[in-house]
Motif scaffolding. Structure first.
Motif, PDB file in Angstrom:
ATOM      1  N   GLY B 166      -3.483 -11.917  -4.753  1.00 47.45           N
ATOM      2  CA  GLY B 166      -4.507 -10.888  -4.877  1.00 47.45           C
ATOM      3  C   GLY B 166      -4.086  -9.527  -4.339  1.00 47.45           C
ATOM      4  N   VAL B 167      -2.862  -9.417  -3.840  1.00 40.87           N
ATOM      5  CA  VAL B 167      -2.412  -8.126  -3.310  1.00 40.87           C
ATOM      6  C   VAL B 167      -2.396  -7.100  -4.448  1.00 40.87           C
ATOM      7  N   ASP B 168      -2.951  -5.939  -4.171  1.00 39.67           N
ATOM      8  CA  ASP B 168      -3.058  -4.877  -5.172  1.00 39.67           C
ATOM      9  C   ASP B 168      -1.682  -4.553  -5.771  1.00 39.67           C
ATOM     10  N   PRO B 169      -1.551  -4.649  -7.093  1.00 37.82           N
ATOM     11  CA  PRO B 169      -0.240  -4.392  -7.727  1.00 37.82           C
ATOM     12  C   PRO B 169       0.324  -3.015  -7.369  1.00 37.82           C
ATOM     13  N   THR B 170      -0.561  -2.041  -7.210  1.00 33.02           N
ATOM     14  CA  THR B 170      -0.083  -0.697  -6.871  1.00 33.02           C
ATOM     15  C   THR B 170       0.592  -0.702  -5.503  1.00 33.02           C
ATOM     16  N   VAL B 171      -0.031  -1.405  -4.548  1.00 32.14           N
ATOM     17  CA  VAL B 171       0.548  -1.510  -3.211  1.00 32.14           C
ATOM     18  C   VAL B 171       1.925  -2.156  -3.297  1.00 32.14           C
ATOM     19  N   ARG B 172       1.994  -3.206  -4.106  1.00 31.86           N
ATOM     20  CA  ARG B 172       3.259  -3.897  -4.323  1.00 31.86           C
ATOM     21  C   ARG B 172       4.330  -2.940  -4.850  1.00 31.86           C
ATOM     22  N   LYS B 173       3.934  -2.159  -5.857  1.00 32.81           N
ATOM     23  CA  LYS B 173       4.889  -1.228  -6.462  1.00 32.81           C
ATOM     24  C   LYS B 173       5.364  -0.208  -5.428  1.00 32.81           C
ATOM     25  N   PHE B 174       4.432   0.292  -4.622  1.00 37.58           N
ATOM     26  CA  PHE B 174       4.804   1.240  -3.578  1.00 37.58           C
ATOM     27  C   PHE B 174       5.840   0.636  -2.649  1.00 37.58           C
ATOM     28  N   ARG B 176       7.894  -1.588  -3.263  1.00 37.57           N
ATOM     29  CA  ARG B 176       9.198  -1.717  -3.908  1.00 37.57           C
ATOM     30  C   ARG B 176       9.864  -0.353  -4.068  1.00 37.57           C
ATOM     31  N   VAL B 177       9.064   0.624  -4.468  1.00 38.34           N
ATOM     32  CA  VAL B 177       9.613   1.960  -4.706  1.00 38.34           C
ATOM     33  C   VAL B 177      10.219   2.516  -3.421  1.00 38.34           C
ATOM     34  N   TYR B 178       9.530   2.294  -2.299  1.00 39.39           N
ATOM     35  CA  TYR B 178      10.054   2.818  -1.029  1.00 39.39           C
ATOM     36  C   TYR B 178      11.104   1.901  -0.413  1.00 39.39           C
ATOM     37  N   ARG B 179      11.463   0.869  -1.134  1.00 38.60           N
ATOM     38  CA  ARG B 179      12.478  -0.080  -0.670  1.00 38.60           C
ATOM     39  C   ARG B 179      12.172  -0.595   0.739  1.00 38.60           C
ATOM     40  N   ILE B 180      10.940  -1.000   0.925  1.00 39.00           N
ATOM     41  CA  ILE B 180      10.574  -1.614   2.209  1.00 39.00           C
ATOM     42  C   ILE B 180      11.397  -2.894   2.344  1.00 39.00           C
ATOM     43  N   PRO B 181      12.050  -3.092   3.484  1.00 35.50           N
ATOM     44  CA  PRO B 181      12.842  -4.311   3.660  1.00 35.50           C
ATOM     45  C   PRO B 181      11.978  -5.567   3.504  1.00 35.50           C
ATOM     46  N   LYS B 182      12.583  -6.641   2.992  1.00 30.69           N
ATOM     47  CA  LYS B 182      11.851  -7.885   2.708  1.00 30.69           C
ATOM     48  C   LYS B 182      11.002  -8.356   3.889  1.00 30.69           C
ATOM     49  N   ASN B 183      11.642  -8.359   5.051  1.00 35.13           N
ATOM     50  CA  ASN B 183      10.973  -8.849   6.251  1.00 35.13           C
ATOM     51  C   ASN B 183       9.711  -8.040   6.551  1.00 35.13           C
ATOM     52  N   MET B 184       9.874  -6.720   6.457  1.00 32.45           N
ATOM     53  CA  MET B 184       8.765  -5.828   6.746  1.00 32.45           C
ATOM     54  C   MET B 184       7.718  -5.925   5.636  1.00 32.45           C
ATOM     55  N   HIS B 185       8.165  -6.090   4.411  1.00 36.64           N
ATOM     56  CA  HIS B 185       7.270  -6.225   3.266  1.00 36.64           C
ATOM     57  C   HIS B 185       6.333  -7.420   3.490  1.00 36.64           C
ATOM     58  N   PHE B 186       6.885  -8.531   3.973  1.00 41.61           N
ATOM     59  CA  PHE B 186       6.064  -9.710   4.242  1.00 41.61           C
ATOM     60  C   PHE B 186       5.089  -9.445   5.374  1.00 41.61           C
ATOM     61  N   ARG B 187       5.648  -8.882   6.482  1.00 40.07           N
ATOM     62  CA  ARG B 187       4.842  -8.790   7.691  1.00 40.07           C
ATOM     63  C   ARG B 187       3.799  -7.675   7.624  1.00 40.07           C
ATOM     64  N   ARG B 188       4.170  -6.555   7.012  1.00 38.75           N
ATOM     65  CA  ARG B 188       3.284  -5.387   7.096  1.00 38.75           C
ATOM     66  C   ARG B 188       2.534  -5.095   5.809  1.00 38.75           C
ATOM     67  N   VAL B 189       2.946  -5.698   4.687  1.00 35.84           N
ATOM     68  CA  VAL B 189       2.250  -5.423   3.429  1.00 35.84           C
ATOM     69  C   VAL B 189       1.496  -6.660   2.944  1.00 35.84           C
ATOM     70  N   VAL B 190       2.240  -7.736   2.699  1.00 37.35           N
ATOM     71  CA  VAL B 190       1.628  -8.909   2.065  1.00 37.35           C
ATOM     72  C   VAL B 190       0.683  -9.631   3.025  1.00 37.35           C
ATOM     73  N   LEU B 191       1.152  -9.873   4.244  1.00 36.69           N
ATOM     74  CA  LEU B 191       0.345 -10.652   5.195  1.00 36.69           C
ATOM     75  C   LEU B 191      -1.003  -9.996   5.487  1.00 36.69           C
ATOM     76  N   PRO B 192      -1.037  -8.704   5.844  1.00 37.90           N
ATOM     77  CA  PRO B 192      -2.350  -8.091   6.097  1.00 37.90           C
ATOM     78  C   PRO B 192      -3.247  -8.117   4.864  1.00 37.90           C
ATOM     79  N   ALA B 193      -2.661  -7.874   3.689  1.00 36.64           N
ATOM     80  CA  ALA B 193      -3.478  -7.844   2.476  1.00 36.64           C
ATOM     81  C   ALA B 193      -4.053  -9.212   2.166  1.00 36.64           C
ATOM     82  N   ALA B 194      -3.289 -10.264   2.512  1.00 38.32           N
ATOM     83  CA  ALA B 194      -3.755 -11.615   2.211  1.00 38.32           C
ATOM     84  C   ALA B 194      -4.649 -12.160   3.318  1.00 38.32           C
ATOM     85  N   MET B 195      -4.725 -11.450   4.437  1.00 41.72           N
ATOM     86  CA  MET B 195      -5.395 -11.980   5.629  1.00 41.72           C
ATOM     87  C   MET B 195      -6.847 -12.423   5.406  1.00 41.72           C
ATOM     88  N   PRO B 196      -7.681 -11.620   4.709  1.00 43.00           N
ATOM     89  CA  PRO B 196      -9.054 -12.084   4.519  1.00 43.00           C
ATOM     90  C   PRO B 196      -9.115 -13.457   3.851  1.00 43.00           C
TER      91      PRO B 196
END
Lengths: 258, 276
Positions: B166-174, B176-196
């Motif tokens: 359910g993570v917003d595709p736009t957030v995902r694209k961002f 990727r575009v900013y080349r967020i490292p995998k580890n950080m992508h999981f911890r700071r993007v996907v995990l908080p978005a999936a938290m609810p």
């Protein structure tokens, strides 16, 4: 994309491969003695499943479990929907009952079983009561939620046109609440099977759960696993079938959403 | 009286509450939401008071027994044992479920491959595992924790997967575009978005865990709340059986309330965002 025959084929190929790998891992663990020795090998499990399918006990215990779960589910659905419509459409009733409903939802009904057994005995009635008490809550809560979640504009329209109460109930409240009710009924079907088997595990009520305990006590682990397998399979089948039915019944809703 | 006027009246009264803060309204609110419980309790008390039925003891007796065993530590030590099992089991389930869920949510082909297996395991009746796991691993404490963990794993896992999807595709694209490292992508993007969604999964797992906790102690145990209930019913100490069952219910309710509060606090940002 998934409807392409080739990609479907690959998907199912991968799925079957995953199951085979899982069974292989189990077999390796058994052969290397890293699991306790009473656990059956893959071949023993398969023969156990075959033996169960051919035995009368299996079918009668399956029938017993399904019958109890079905009766309890139907009763719980009827009671849950009726009570939910009533509570959801009268604010006073909702405010008076919501703590009680939260309490009931959180209550682990299986803990109440020794009490129910004392009152009713270890029989099918007891099982139906315990299962019913466990699976009435999703229906009730979803129905209340569905009835309360009416769009303000629709409600105002109903009020302005002075739609009679009964008509409003039948043509406005019910259709709008229906998707929520359907979800509640689906969830409670899964719970009904789970709890029905659970009751049989603890009490002497006949059924699949009872057979699992009996076979395990008789050191027939292959059969115990076979019964466990069928218990899971039935729960899964029911969940899949009801999910399909819900999707089909609520096609109008989905289109509306998109 | 149409519902339109009723709802507009309610809005008016709510705004006046805020202006004047009359505590009488608070008291009224508490009374409206609890009168039924008081009435039911009183009914039970009165109707069971002169009960001669051996299996339906007076409520007064039940509560006296409950107070006695609560103060002399019999129940308390059992509750500590049970709740430890529940807590450890839930923790293990949460760690495994969230970890695996993040992985499966992100990796599409893996998710598709194991999907039927996940749904099969989820459908296995949790209570039926109790005799199996205890039969294999004995009646100690860790098999019970393991059973609770196994039962709680599936709702957490499946909800985590849903949350990741359910993570917003736009957030995902961002990301990727900013080349967020995998580890950080999981911890700071996907995990908080999936938290609810993850938190909702833990909410579903909680009552399942409590049920399995009680069942595991009813099946083979010499300790815990489930044992207290089963043992008292086996020895025909009927008030104790009622008291134990009631107590487990109250504990279940308190845990779910407590969890609700924690959820509201930690997901305050989510509720504040006004998302449905």
């Amino acid at each position: 994309m998934n409807s392409l025959p080739a990609s479907r084929f690959w998907l199912w190929g991968r799925r079957i491969a995953a199951v085979v790998i899982l069974l292989l891992l189990w077999q390796i663990a058994i052969m290397s003695d890293s699991l306790p020795s009473m656990l059956p090998s893959v071949a023993q499990m398969l023969s156990g499943i075959g033996e169960a399918l051919g035995s009368k006990v299996f079918w009668s215990s399956l029938g017993g479990t399904l019958q109890a779960a079905l009766i309890a589910w139907l009763l719980a659905s009827i009671v849950g929907v009726l009570a939910g419509l009533l509570i959801g459409s009268t604010p006073f009733a909702y405010r008076s009952t919501h703590i009680l409903i939260d309490f009931g939802r959180a209550f682990p009904v299986l803990a109440l079983m020794p009490v129910v057994i004392m009152l009713l005995g270890a029989n099918t009635t007891m099982q139906v009561v315990v299962v019913g008490l466990s699976c009435v809550w999703p229906v009730l809560v979803q129905t209340i939620h569905g009835v309360k979640r009416q769009e303000a504009a629709v409600m105002d329209t109903v009020a302005i046109y002075q739609i009679p109460k009964l008509l409003k109930f039948r043509r406005v409240l019910l259709p709008a609440a229906f998707p929520f009710i359907a979800t509640g009924i689906r969830i409670s079907a899964s719970i009904a099977i789970l709890v029905a088997v659970g009751v049989e595990v603890i009490s002497q009520a006949p059924g699949i759960g009872r057979q699992i305990t009996l076979m395990q006590q008789a050191q027939r682990w292959d059969l115990a696993f076979a019964y466990l397998f069928f218990a899971g399979l039935i729960g899964w089948l029911i969940a899949v079938v009801l999910q399909r039915m819900e999707t089909r019944l609520l096609i109008w809703k989905r289109q509306h959403n998109d | 009286m149409t519902s339109g006027t009723v709802s507009s009246q309610r809005v008016v009264s709510r705004s006046s509450t805020k202006r004047r803060r009359p505590y009488a309204l608070w008291a009224r609110k508490i009374w409206v939401s609890s009168w039924l419980i008081v009435v039911l309790f009183a009914l039970w008390w009165v109707l069971s008071a002169g009960s001669t039925n051996f299996f339906i003891p007076p409520l007064q007796t039940i509560l006296e027994v409950l107070a006695r065993d609560l103060t002399n530590g019999v129940i308390l030590s059992g509750a500590v044992y049970s709740l430890t099992n529940l807590f450890v089991g839930l923790m293990v389930a949460a760690i495994l479920g969230i970890g695996l869920g993040l992985l499966l949510g992100e990796v599409r082909w893996l998710r598709g491959t194991v999907d039927p297996i996940l749904h099969f395991f989820r459908s296995i009746p949790q209570a039926a595992l109790v005799p199996m796991i205890i039969g294999v691993f004995g009646i100690g404490q860790s098999p019970k924790m393991g059973t609770i963990a196994f039962a709680c794993l599936w709702p957490i896992l499946l909800n985590t997967i849903d949350g990741v999807l359910g993570v917003d595709p736009t957030v995902r694209k961002f990301s990727r575009v900013y080349r967020i490292p995998k580890n950080m992508h999981f911890r700071r993007v996907v995990l908080p978005a999936a938290m609810p969604q993850i938190s909702a999964g833990i909410g579903v797992a909680l009552p399942i865990g409590i049920t399995v906790m009680v069942v595991s102690e009813m099946f083979a145990s010499v300790e815990g709340l489930g044992y207290y209930i089963l043992n008292s019913s086996a020895t025909f100490n009927v008030p104790e059986t009622w008291a134990g069952a009631l107590l487990v219910g109250v504990i279940g309710y308190i845990i779910s309330l407590f969890y609700g509060v924690i959820e509201k606090r930690t997901l305050a940002w989510y509720y504040a965002s006004g998302a449905p």
